[in-house]
Design a protein around this motif. Structure first.
Motif, PDB file in Angstrom:
ATOM      1  N   UNK A 175       0.828  -1.205   0.000  1.00  0.00           N
ATOM      2  CA  UNK A 175       0.000   0.000   0.000  1.00  0.00           C
ATOM      3  C   UNK A 175       0.865   1.259   0.000  1.00  0.00           C
ATOM      4  N   UNK A 176       1.965   1.219   0.717  1.00  0.00           N
ATOM      5  CA  UNK A 176       2.860   2.383   0.739  1.00  0.00           C
ATOM      6  C   UNK A 176       3.493   2.599  -0.630  1.00  0.00           C
ATOM      7  N   UNK A 177       3.958   1.515  -1.246  1.00  0.00           N
ATOM      8  CA  UNK A 177       4.567   1.623  -2.577  1.00  0.00           C
ATOM      9  C   UNK A 177       3.547   2.157  -3.575  1.00  0.00           C
ATOM     10  N   UNK A 178       2.327   1.652  -3.517  1.00  0.00           N
ATOM     11  CA  UNK A 178       1.291   2.130  -4.428  1.00  0.00           C
ATOM     12  C   UNK A 178       1.072   3.624  -4.300  1.00  0.00           C
ATOM     13  N   UNK A 179       1.142   4.124  -3.084  1.00  0.00           N
ATOM     14  CA  UNK A 179       0.980   5.558  -2.877  1.00  0.00           C
ATOM     15  C   UNK A 179       2.062   6.387  -3.530  1.00  0.00           C
ATOM     16  N   UNK A 180       3.251   5.813  -3.713  1.00  0.00           N
ATOM     17  CA  UNK A 180       4.339   6.580  -4.338  1.00  0.00           C
ATOM     18  C   UNK A 180       4.112   6.769  -5.833  1.00  0.00           C
TER      19      UNK A 180
END
Length: 127
Positions: A102-107
């Motif tokens: 989820x964090x990577x997707x936000x980037x």
């Protein structure tokens, strides 16, 4: 406002320089994960000592690009770290991959969204 992404070429730079150290850390946590697995099952979440150890090793930012304070691991290197976590407790590997994903997707979002969700502050994003 300064852009978090300096250029298209910089947006998806991966570095596995930290991999040997991360693998050592993940292997070192396996006994704690095994010991705390019944407690995690009872709590239905990570056992606090395991969660704290994961935060200390920045396990929730393995897939975040270095430009936002993460390890910037390649997918292959990331998978190797997850495999070591799974040897200690598969549930830990699952939690780590959910938060990293989820964090990577936000980037991948535009800068304003990254700032609004805190991705410019080196934190894990989860619902």
């Amino acid at each position: 406002m300064a852009s978090l992404v300096q250029s298209d070429a910089d947006a998806f730079v991966y570095s596995d320089e930290k991999l040997p150290h991360l693998l050592e850390q993940a292997k070192a946590l396996q006994p704690l994960m095994r010991e705390m697995a019944p407690e995690a099952e009872r709590l239905r979440t990570l056992a606090p000592p395991v969660e704290q150890a994961l935060w200390r090793m920045d396990a929730f930012s393995l897939m975040l690009p270095a430009r936002v304070g993460g390890a910037g691991l390649s997918l292959c290197a990331y998978g190797r770290v997850l495999m070591e976590f799974a040897k200690g407790d598969p549930s830990v590997a699952w939690v780590v991959q959910i938060l990293n994903g989820t964090s990577w997707g936000g980037t991948l979002a535009v800068d304003d969204i990254q700032i609004a969700t805190g991705l410019d502050c080196h934190i894990a994003v989860a619902a």
